[in-house]
Structures are given as C-alpha cells and as structure tokens.
Design a protein around this motif. Structure first.
Motif, PDB file in Angstrom:
ATOM      1  N   UNK A  57       0.812  -1.206   0.000  1.00  0.00           N
ATOM      2  CA  UNK A  57       0.000   0.000   0.000  1.00  0.00           C
ATOM      3  C   UNK A  57       0.854   1.268   0.000  1.00  0.00           C
ATOM      4  N   UNK A  58       2.043   1.210   0.602  1.00  0.00           N
ATOM      5  CA  UNK A  58       2.891   2.407   0.648  1.00  0.00           C
ATOM      6  C   UNK A  58       3.372   2.801  -0.747  1.00  0.00           C
ATOM      7  N   UNK A  59       3.253   1.885  -1.731  1.00  0.00           N
ATOM      8  CA  UNK A  59       3.643   2.205  -3.102  1.00  0.00           C
ATOM      9  C   UNK A  59       2.446   2.607  -3.955  1.00  0.00           C
ATOM     10  N   UNK A  60       1.260   2.691  -3.319  1.00  0.00           N
ATOM     11  CA  UNK A  60       0.076   3.105  -4.073  1.00  0.00           C
ATOM     12  C   UNK A  60       0.245   4.555  -4.520  1.00  0.00           C
ATOM     13  N   UNK A  61      -0.173   4.894  -5.736  1.00  0.00           N
ATOM     14  CA  UNK A  61       0.032   6.259  -6.230  1.00  0.00           C
ATOM     15  C   UNK A  61      -0.527   7.350  -5.330  1.00  0.00           C
ATOM     16  N   UNK A  62      -1.691   7.127  -4.698  1.00  0.00           N
ATOM     17  CA  UNK A  62      -2.238   8.188  -3.851  1.00  0.00           C
ATOM     18  C   UNK A  62      -1.370   8.406  -2.623  1.00  0.00           C
ATOM     19  N   UNK A  63      -0.721   7.340  -2.134  1.00  0.00           N
ATOM     20  CA  UNK A  63       0.214   7.488  -1.017  1.00  0.00           C
ATOM     21  C   UNK A  63       1.482   8.197  -1.487  1.00  0.00           C
ATOM     22  N   UNK A  64       1.914   7.870  -2.690  1.00  0.00           N
ATOM     23  CA  UNK A  64       3.114   8.530  -3.222  1.00  0.00           C
ATOM     24  C   UNK A  64       2.853   9.995  -3.517  1.00  0.00           C
ATOM     25  N   UNK A  65       1.625  10.350  -3.851  1.00  0.00           N
ATOM     26  CA  UNK A  65       1.268  11.768  -3.954  1.00  0.00           C
ATOM     27  C   UNK A  65       1.452  12.445  -2.607  1.00  0.00           C
ATOM     28  N   UNK A  66       0.974  11.789  -1.544  1.00  0.00           N
ATOM     29  CA  UNK A  66       1.142  12.340  -0.199  1.00  0.00           C
ATOM     30  C   UNK A  66       2.617  12.445   0.175  1.00  0.00           C
ATOM     31  N   UNK A  67       3.410  11.432  -0.202  1.00  0.00           N
ATOM     32  CA  UNK A  67       4.851  11.490   0.077  1.00  0.00           C
ATOM     33  C   UNK A  67       5.491  12.691  -0.610  1.00  0.00           C
ATOM     34  N   UNK A  68       5.114  12.919  -1.867  1.00  0.00           N
ATOM     35  CA  UNK A  68       5.673  14.055  -2.600  1.00  0.00           C
ATOM     36  C   UNK A  68       5.237  15.377  -1.978  1.00  0.00           C
ATOM     37  N   UNK A  69       4.004  15.438  -1.505  1.00  0.00           N
ATOM     38  CA  UNK A  69       3.527  16.654  -0.851  1.00  0.00           C
ATOM     39  C   UNK A  69       4.294  16.916   0.438  1.00  0.00           C
ATOM     40  N   UNK A  70       4.569  15.865   1.194  1.00  0.00           N
ATOM     41  CA  UNK A  70       5.356  16.030   2.424  1.00  0.00           C
ATOM     42  C   UNK A  70       6.744  16.552   2.082  1.00  0.00           C
ATOM     43  N   UNK A  71       7.325  16.039   0.993  1.00  0.00           N
ATOM     44  CA  UNK A  71       8.625  16.525   0.560  1.00  0.00           C
ATOM     45  C   UNK A  71       8.602  18.013   0.240  1.00  0.00           C
ATOM     46  N   UNK A  72       7.537  18.467  -0.430  1.00  0.00           N
ATOM     47  CA  UNK A  72       7.408  19.893  -0.742  1.00  0.00           C
ATOM     48  C   UNK A  72       7.274  20.710   0.541  1.00  0.00           C
ATOM     49  N   UNK A  73       6.495  20.207   1.497  1.00  0.00           N
ATOM     50  CA  UNK A  73       6.334  20.926   2.761  1.00  0.00           C
ATOM     51  C   UNK A  73       7.650  20.980   3.534  1.00  0.00           C
ATOM     52  N   UNK A  74       8.441  19.917   3.475  1.00  0.00           N
ATOM     53  CA  UNK A  74       9.758  19.946   4.120  1.00  0.00           C
ATOM     54  C   UNK A  74      10.641  21.032   3.501  1.00  0.00           C
ATOM     55  N   UNK A  75      10.561  21.170   2.193  1.00  0.00           N
ATOM     56  CA  UNK A  75      11.322  22.226   1.524  1.00  0.00           C
ATOM     57  C   UNK A  75      10.832  23.597   1.966  1.00  0.00           C
ATOM     58  N   UNK A  76       9.516  23.740   2.153  1.00  0.00           N
ATOM     59  CA  UNK A  76       8.984  25.015   2.634  1.00  0.00           C
ATOM     60  C   UNK A  76       9.512  25.343   4.029  1.00  0.00           C
ATOM     61  N   UNK A  77       9.663  24.324   4.859  1.00  0.00           N
ATOM     62  CA  UNK A  77      10.234  24.547   6.191  1.00  0.00           C
ATOM     63  C   UNK A  77      11.670  25.059   6.065  1.00  0.00           C
ATOM     64  N   UNK A  78      12.441  24.441   5.197  1.00  0.00           N
ATOM     65  CA  UNK A  78      13.820  24.894   4.996  1.00  0.00           C
ATOM     66  C   UNK A  78      13.858  26.303   4.416  1.00  0.00           C
ATOM     67  N   UNK A  79      12.923  26.604   3.518  1.00  0.00           N
ATOM     68  CA  UNK A  79      12.865  27.958   2.975  1.00  0.00           C
ATOM     69  C   UNK A  79      12.542  28.969   4.070  1.00  0.00           C
ATOM     70  N   UNK A  80      11.637  28.596   4.977  1.00  0.00           N
ATOM     71  CA  UNK A  80      11.303  29.507   6.082  1.00  0.00           C
ATOM     72  C   UNK A  80      12.519  29.742   6.979  1.00  0.00           C
ATOM     73  N   UNK A  81      13.373  28.741   7.140  1.00  0.00           N
ATOM     74  CA  UNK A  81      14.584  28.909   7.949  1.00  0.00           C
ATOM     75  C   UNK A  81      15.570  29.874   7.291  1.00  0.00           C
ATOM     76  N   UNK A  82      15.552  29.927   5.970  1.00  0.00           N
ATOM     77  CA  UNK A  82      16.480  30.826   5.277  1.00  0.00           C
ATOM     78  C   UNK A  82      16.161  32.296   5.561  1.00  0.00           C
ATOM     79  N   UNK A  83      14.914  32.562   5.983  1.00  0.00           N
ATOM     80  CA  UNK A  83      14.529  33.944   6.267  1.00  0.00           C
ATOM     81  C   UNK A  83      15.280  34.526   7.460  1.00  0.00           C
TER      82      UNK A  83
END
Length: 414
Positions: A239-265
C-alpha cells in the motif's frame, strides 16, 4: 501514381476489414484495460504538461534576480546648469546585484521539482483509477449480457410451455388460472430482460468514456481466471507504493522544503553594487563599490510565524498521508473479506446449488408428466433453476469486483 493510389486504397480497405473483424470479436477484460490505460487521453496528458511547467519554473526560480542598472546626474548647479562648473557635478552609472538569503535558490528549485513529482504521481493515480473503473464497467456489462442470455433461454422454455398448455387447456386438463400464471411469469421475464438491457447499455456507456467504440464489442461467454491476490499482509505491505500514497509522500517533501525555505529567512540577504561618476572640466572621475545586507532583527511576528506555519503545513500533510493509508487499509480488509467469502459461495453454487436446482427441475418435469405434481409447481421449479443460475453469475461477478478492488490496492505488478 495509379499504383500508389491502388496500394493506399488496398491498405485502407485492409484496415477497415481488420477493424470490422475486431469489432465482432469479444472484448476481453485485459484488452479493455490495456486500451484504456494506453489511450492518448487528456486526463493523462494534463498531468505531464503541469509537471513540465513546474520543471520550467524550477529552472526559473533558481536563478539570481535580474541586476539593477541606475543612471543619474548628480549635483548639477541650478543657476547655470553647466556640467563643468562645480567639482561635485557628475554623470553617474551604477549596477546592483541582489543575492537571496542562504540556500533559497537551491530550495526553490527543489520545491518546484517536488511539485512536478506530485503531478506525475497524480497521473499514476488517475491511470490506476481508470483501470479500476474499466474493470467494474466491463464486469457490469458482462453480468448484464450473460444474465440476459440466461433469461432469454428461460423465457423460450416458458413460451414453449404456454404453447403446450393451449392443447391441455382445450381438453380441460388445465384451468385458466394455470394459463394466466404461465403468462404472468412470461411477462415478468420480459420485464427482467428489459431491465438487463438497460443495465447493459449503462455499462457500455460507462466503458465508452475510456475505450470509445470498443465498448460496443460483445462480452465473452466466460470470465477470465483470477489469480490469488496474496494475503492481507502482503497486499498491505504494497500500500505504501500506491500512487495516492506517493502523492502524499511528494507533498510532504514539498512541505519539508517550505520549512527549509522559512529557515532561510533568518539569514541576511546580500546585495553588491558598483558605480562610476564622470566629471567635467578635466577633473578625475569617481568610482564606488559597496555591499549591503538585510538584517532580520525582529523575527517574532514574521520569520518565527512563517516557520511555525510551514511546520504545521508539513504536519497536516503527514496526517493526510496517515489518513490515506488508513482508508486504503480499511478498503483492503473489506475487499479481502468479500474475495474470500464470495469464493466460498461460488464454490458452493458450483458444487451443490446448481446441481440440486437442475435435478429439482428435471424431477418436476418427470413428476408433472406422470401426473404427480401440478403445473404451478412445475413453473416454480423451472424459475428456481433460473434464479440459481442468475445468482451464481452474480456471485462470480461480485467476486471478480472484489478481485478488481484488491488489484487496485495492490497494483497490477503483484
């Protein structure tokens, strides 16, 4: 030229003949799915286009800002406006280049690449949803078509009974009630046929959305063999390889990048600038160079809040992923229970129920011929045989739908 035209005409005729031949061939389940998932459908293409757009933004957003060019006339005397009158009068030109905070450029690129990955995973999720929808629609059409064949066969048998009754009724061996009962059953079978035709047309319309004209091809007489989907634990691990889960994984990755971007401020932003001032009256020109930076001193209501919001967005994305997995696991438990229970029920019908219904119908015909039973009992036994056949067909289709859902959850590469 004539030879070329003749060859083209022959090719077109051959293609038309092949299409006509294919149109008359039964549409197998695997073929329907293959046609649907490989079609040039805008439902798939839109995600690729969006992903390509995000990749272009990844390149654009990771570049330095455009430099700023400044020109000016400084310290011009207003009494004469003569350029060489005063020593401080000069024509200035300057260039300024800003450098964003910390690793902002690299993180911007990673964020856009993550958003492109989200779109590609959404495409995979759409393809899997389409395959699942095609399987369900194909099974609905198969059920309606084969049930229609069974009902038509039974209707013909009842119609023959009515013809045979006419002579018995004329001889006074049957009552008008017997004849009316047979005609009622015939009318009910006609209504059942109309219902099945409607269900078949609905399923065919649903199929046509994905496979166009191929949806009108006839259904085969038998269902394909469905392999065991594996244990619940084996499917759950996938199930962890299901596309809808992988969409969520990719979204978490984007949010992690947003956290790092906020730290750059919290880091300073730099700017490098240089200038040149030309003076008249043979005076020496001026040159200047400088560096400026922004200092984030008061972070309580800006940087701190932005970082807190980014972290909360990431937590929400992680909760969305957990919810998605929980929903998939619930679907898995239900689908697997349906698969195992329906498999037992189909085996029961194959091994016992259908055999008993056939034997009962045959016995009723013999008993009626020997005067040991009445006509209503004969009709009931014949219709009971039809009901048993229809129920077995329904159970087989429902078991196939449970398999289709398990395949949707586990993937075709199981």
């Amino acid at each position: 030229m004539l030879k070329i035209i003749s060859a083209m005409a022959a090719a077109i005729a051959g293609l038309a003949l092949a299409n006509a031949h294919a149109a008359g061939q039964p549409l197998e389940l695997s073929e329907a799915v293959e046609i649907a998932v490989t079609a040039e459908d805008p439902a798939y293409a839109r995600f690729e286009v969006r992903a390509a757009a995000q990749e272009d933004r990844a390149v654009s957003d990771s570049q330095l800002p455009d430099p700023t060019l400044r020109t000016a006339l400084a310290n011009v005397p207003t009494d004469t406006f003569a350029f060489g009158q005063e020593p401080m009068t000069q024509a200035q030109v300057g260039l300024r280049q800003e450098i964003p905070r910390g690793s902002t450029l690299r993180l911007n690129r990673e964020k856009r690449e993550g958003e492109a990955e989200i779109e590609r995973m959404r495409r995979e999720a759409t393809v899997r949803n389409v395959a699942f929808s095609v399987r369900l629609a194909w099974l609905d059409k198969f059920h309606a078509a084969n049930a229609q064949a069974l009902v038509e066969e039974s209707r013909n048998a009842v119609s023959e009974l009515i013809d045979a009754l006419s002579a018995s009724f004329a001889q006074g061996k049957l009552t008008s009630q017997d004849v009316l009962r047979a005609e009622l059953e015939l009318s009910l079978l006609d209504d059942k046929l109309a219902e099945l035709q409607q269900r078949r047309a609905t399923a065919e319309a649903e199929l046509s959305r994905f496979i166009s004209a191929n949806a009108s091809r006839p259904s085969p007489d038998n269902l394909p063999a469905f392999t065991s989907p594996g244990t619940v634990e084996e499917i759950e691990a996938r199930l962890v390889r299901h596309p809808v889960v992988r969409v969520s994984d990719a979204m978490i990755g984007v949010e992690e990048t947003d956290v790092e971007l906020a730290k750059q401020a919290y880091k300073p932003a730099w700017a490098i600038e240089g200038g040149y001032g030309a003076r008249g009256a043979d005076r020496p020109d001026f040159a200047s160079v400088g560096v400026s930076l922004t200092i984030p001193l008061f972070t309580g209501k800006r940087q701190d809040r932005a970082l807190s919001a980014a972290r909360k967005d990431k937590s929400a994305a992680e909760l969305d992923r957990a919810t998605t997995l929980l929903d998939l696991r619930r679907d898995l438990v239900r689908a697997y229970a349906d698969w195992t229970q329906l498999d037992r029920r189909v085996a029961l019908y194959d091994d016992a129920v259908i055999k008993r219904a056939n034997e009962t119908a045959d016995a009723s015909v013999s008993a009626y011929g020997g005067g040991l039973t009445d006509f209503p009992e004969l009709i009931r036994s014949q219709l009971a045989e039809l009901d048993a056949e229809l129920k077995r067909l329904e159970l087989r289709v429902e078991r196939a739908k449970a398999w289709a859902r398990l395949t949707y959850l586990a993937g075709d590469d199981q």
